[in-house]
Write an enzyme that holds these catalytic residues in place. Structure first.
Site, mmCIF file in Angstrom:
data_model
loop_
_atom_site.group_PDB
_atom_site.id
_atom_site.type_symbol
_atom_site.label_atom_id
_atom_site.label_comp_id
_atom_site.label_asym_id
_atom_site.label_seq_id
_atom_site.Cartn_x
_atom_site.Cartn_y
_atom_site.Cartn_z
ATOM 1 N N HIS A 1 0.809 -1.526 -0.192
ATOM 2 C CA HIS A 1 -0.217 0.150 0.481
ATOM 3 C C HIS A 1 0.292 1.093 0.016
ATOM 4 C CE1 HIS A 1 -3.220 2.794 1.700
ATOM 5 N NE2 HIS A 1 -3.050 2.788 1.122
ATOM 6 N N TYR B 1 7.153 11.657 -23.379
ATOM 7 C CA TYR B 1 5.736 12.468 -22.457
ATOM 8 C C TYR B 1 4.807 10.615 -22.304
ATOM 9 C CZ TYR B 1 7.819 16.896 -23.232
ATOM 10 O OH TYR B 1 8.344 17.635 -23.283
ATOM 11 N N ASP C 1 8.226 6.480 -20.959
ATOM 12 C CA ASP C 1 9.244 5.432 -22.387
ATOM 13 C C ASP C 1 10.579 5.022 -22.424
ATOM 14 O OD1 ASP C 1 10.571 8.040 -22.734
ATOM 15 O OD2 ASP C 1 8.745 9.190 -22.983
ATOM 16 N N ASP D 1 -4.219 3.230 -5.602
ATOM 17 C CA ASP D 1 -4.279 4.064 -4.032
ATOM 18 C C ASP D 1 -5.402 4.787 -3.706
ATOM 19 O OD1 ASP D 1 -4.392 4.404 -1.399
ATOM 20 O OD2 ASP D 1 -2.425 5.254 -1.420
ATOM 21 N N ASN E 1 5.042 8.205 -20.124
ATOM 22 C CA ASN E 1 5.715 8.084 -18.859
ATOM 23 C C ASN E 1 4.308 8.710 -17.958
ATOM 24 O OD1 ASN E 1 8.474 7.969 -19.744
ATOM 25 N ND2 ASN E 1 8.437 9.914 -19.447
ATOM 26 N N MET F 1 3.985 13.669 -16.821
ATOM 27 C CA MET F 1 4.676 14.207 -17.145
ATOM 28 C C MET F 1 4.492 15.666 -17.856
ATOM 29 S SD MET F 1 8.939 14.418 -18.601
ATOM 30 C CE MET F 1 9.642 12.835 -17.207
ATOM 31 N N TYR G 1 11.150 13.791 -12.356
ATOM 32 C CA TYR G 1 12.452 12.866 -11.996
ATOM 33 C C TYR G 1 12.092 12.204 -10.953
ATOM 34 C CZ TYR G 1 13.914 13.729 -17.241
ATOM 35 O OH TYR G 1 13.713 14.033 -18.491
#
Lengths: 143, 143, 143, 143, 143, 143, 143, 143, 143, 143
Positions: A22, A131, A30, A64, A133, A74, A113
């Protein structure tokens, strides 16, 4: 390969998703993402798109529900408000997978990052679109 | 990813193909192949088909011109003379890639396993078609 | 060795360049550079000059177009404005390789050491000329 | 790099040559030799020719005077009596280095591979010429 | 834990079952089985019965349809024809799980040990009943 | 052992000296020095005196000409201005070895320990004389 | 398994409990706890409930009598004063096991995570009930 | 076992004592000491008392004559001035072993733990008496 | 260094001698011996002569009284009956050390190599004299 | 240390005894036994006698009731029928511990060494009496 489990989930990736608890976070990245230098274990899936991986991960891992924003993408550099196609695709997959609505948040490139440094693991896909990600926070599995 | 190199070739696979020398063999295996127990290093490419991997490998690695049969597939159990579609696809890719005609040989299932034990490495792809396995012997690169 | 890839790129170096992502940096260092104590993985290429290595690296790795100064050399100690021959050679190779003009920046000796500490890897060449050191930042590869 | 020691001898290679004792053998191999799969430790010197490496090795390591044939090359496949240019070059270097005449023997291709399996180490050079392989047996160093 | 996957399958066990290929074998062993000295990787599930583990494993792993007897138990020492309760339970679970009837074979105690030596892995359960051991051969997963 | 290289330089020590670059430091320590707990790799030469080791090291490694004081010894506790015999011996060896005069500096005992923590390596000799410790900074080797 | 020792205590867990000293802490965690990312060694007991593990641990390990609160549970998020059933069960087991009354304390969710980071080890059980987590501090064993 | 060396000194303990230098510290700990979590290497001597180990260690290792208090014990919690029997035993052994009088100092429990964190190693004995812990600082061995 | 133990015995060598049991053999080898390729752990003592090492080893390790010939040297190649000076020195040291007369046997060069393959360890000394090799079989230490 | 478990059983020994299964063998060896070179993991208990260790091991581990001779000692060299005192002590301890009479067998010295090679582990005690060696075969633990 196993029965009833998306075949794109490799042994190492299944191990990782199952070992997460949890609140642990995983990054789907990418092909250009600096995944090896970020710190967490890097799991490669060179032949797969980020969207295919997202779909497979959400088939076995809940997001969650304790957090209002359990998934983060991003921001485009120099244009933080634009929504790249792939981010729109991520949202569609989340909408289809969710047992509850999960809102996508986002982070500036270097903040993304930084957040990735404390992830449980990073999956480097073969996604060519920039992008591509996304960070996912694992939820609770109730019996 | 790198310029001018098929993006499906992961860092570990590039390392392996580059480290191989004249006469070393590599196995491209389908998703059901017992690759982890065979002995050689197992490189996973779960998201890729065997044909895509074969094409990418042949883009950077020549077959052995010293050997009449530098590539081997697995015979269908109980029907050794049949040619599954995927084997036909392998032959087409070889024909398109070759600087010299390379003939596909084949081995009975357990002989194929035995040969794989002494390979340099095994690539486990996400190929779902049965018999999607091929052994390649590396040739010489002349300056 | 592999087809269509500069033969000076060893398996370990290919692995490294391929594993690097957008914004990761690599150091090409001369034979006197304190590469083993700097921290990052040290890849040795004792028989090669720094210029030959730079040329080979740029054949497969783009420089970062997001940064105005994607490459850095070391200032001559006590004479920061001088341009050693090898640095001039580096600039020529960059000019020939670039899909876009890449400007060489430079750093004082100990600042260069410091920057090198956070590189992805360091290549120790056999370059005998002093100041034969350069830091390169990897760019994006678009499909 | 060190004073008075050929700079092409990398730290790992110096370690190896120094650790070898009387009768231990080392292989200098060309760029196509299957060095990684042969068994012994593989030391790469991608940027160097086999002749440059032979010259550097003989500068610090004597050949075994107990054996009539302390150095072995590989026979040309299908033409065992021919002497490739590079083998002639090896002989010239041996003649120049020797404190006693050292005769080059040779072995058939697969016998050469077999002999290499029990070597102390294999140096994989960047030598592009075929048959650029030689096995050297270390001699005694007298005080 | 993951969605839709029996929670008794630990990360390491999921990794193992997923990495196994066609024809690889896994042993589910009782608490007295000499699992650590048998050779293969030993995965412990101390809190679980052998029957619960068998049920969970068969939920994700098919048995080998190429083999007439894809599952083996251990004969009672001194009474090879008797069928202990737990073996009867194993048969019931197999019958319920199978997409095709899978017949249980059996092996003498030391032959069973010998067969276990070449398994992919051994799961040591907390099963207290004697003879609570079974070897399973993995089948093919068709897309 | 190797030709033309002091035989007291073990394989591990040769590796280390060769791998060091401009500005890296090595410690030659006496038999009572706390070398194993200092942090850097500890290379033992139990049978050799510190002076013999210093002579051998300087035969292959130049001192740093960029620094006014490229070598440091440890001050006598409670008597910082005294010059123990072994320190005088160190100076004589430096004078004989140098291509340029190299001045010995010194550090208080705990400052010496601190400096040693960031050395490239520490050589623990069998030197019985107290204060038989010296730190050397490696210079540049010009072609 | 061993005589007179609860069979649920695996070899690794016995090792851990025995190696712990006065004041060291161990976490018994439920199946959703982020145990693998917490830092300490994670010992899995997927088939066991947290209550069964607590009972077995207390059979061999005393709680710290130097501390007023030698055991800690996690507060319910948003409702710190509620006592979940499983926490009540923990208290009952403690009461039955104790040679002296041991009071359960508790910590807010993230403070509990923080405390777990410095534990000796974490046992991840298969406990499905939420809040099935407890930290135990080991006491002294008198002869 | 070796001649003339106390047989209770195991190979690993002899290694450790010999590798220690001037000023390094070693802890002899009782059976309840949290030795494994303290940080330094833990050497177990489960069958030996702390006094037997102290006697054996002092037979081969001198205490530091540069320090007024080269040995430290742990204060009784809540009664810092009391002297437990085992501490009195330690003092007697020191008195008998010493070439110069060595005074025992002491530290509060948690300060003792803190000091132990930077020791060279910790010996966990089977000593059942509480407060059977002592830190020793190694001296110089003169030829 | 330790009290009452020859200082030439390094930590690793002390460990080894102490760990050896009745009937285990150790080789003291000269500087030309192929010690690293022989198989057993190689302990280097580059700065020490074989005779100094033999003397130190015999100070702590008894020879095997169960065997008529508990020590073996290497025959001179081509002259098996000659006794090199160093072998005579070995015999003198044995005579001085022994609690019972120990006779030196010898083996032909390659038989000696073969015997060394099953030794517990090999000590590579800096001995420059040829044939400075001896195998010792450890005896029993009685309380 | 743990409650109700003999304190001489170290963490590593407890791990080992617990991990052993039906039919696995463990060796309790005296201080002169060549335990490190025998092959199996060697667990040292330098401060303990072989009889104390036997007693502690039998407190937690049953002997194999499937075998007529589940324990073996070493015959006296040259006098195979004699019964050393320590062997008589072993028999007394077995008699006191057994739930069923366990007969001691014995093996000639080198046959004993050979049998020890396939043991699960070897415990090297500090036993000074010769022939203080015994091999034990683990039995089944019934619930």
């Amino acid at each position: 390969m196993l029965r009833n489990i998306p075949s794109i989930l490799s042994p190492e990736l299944l191990y990782t998703l199952c070992a997460m608890g949890h609140g642990d976070e995983i990054v789907i990245a990418d092909a250009n993402f600096p995944a090896h230098s970020a710190g967490p274990t890097c799991i490669r899936l060179d032949g797969a798109s980020a969207t295919a991986v997202l779909q497979a991960v959400l088939a076995v891992m809940p997001l969650d529900a304790f957090e209002p924003v359990p998934a983060l993408t991003m921001q485009v550099v120099g244009n933080p408000d634009s929504v790249p196609d792939i981010v729109a695709d991520f949202q569609s997959i989340l909408d289809a997978a969710a047992d509850h609505p999960a809102q996508l948040g986002n982070l500036e490139r270097f903040a993304f990052y930084e957040r990735a440094r404390s992830a449980f693991a990073i999956i480097q896909t073969g996604e060519h679109r920039l992008y591509g990600n996304i960070i996912l926070k694992k939820g609770v599995i109730e019996a």
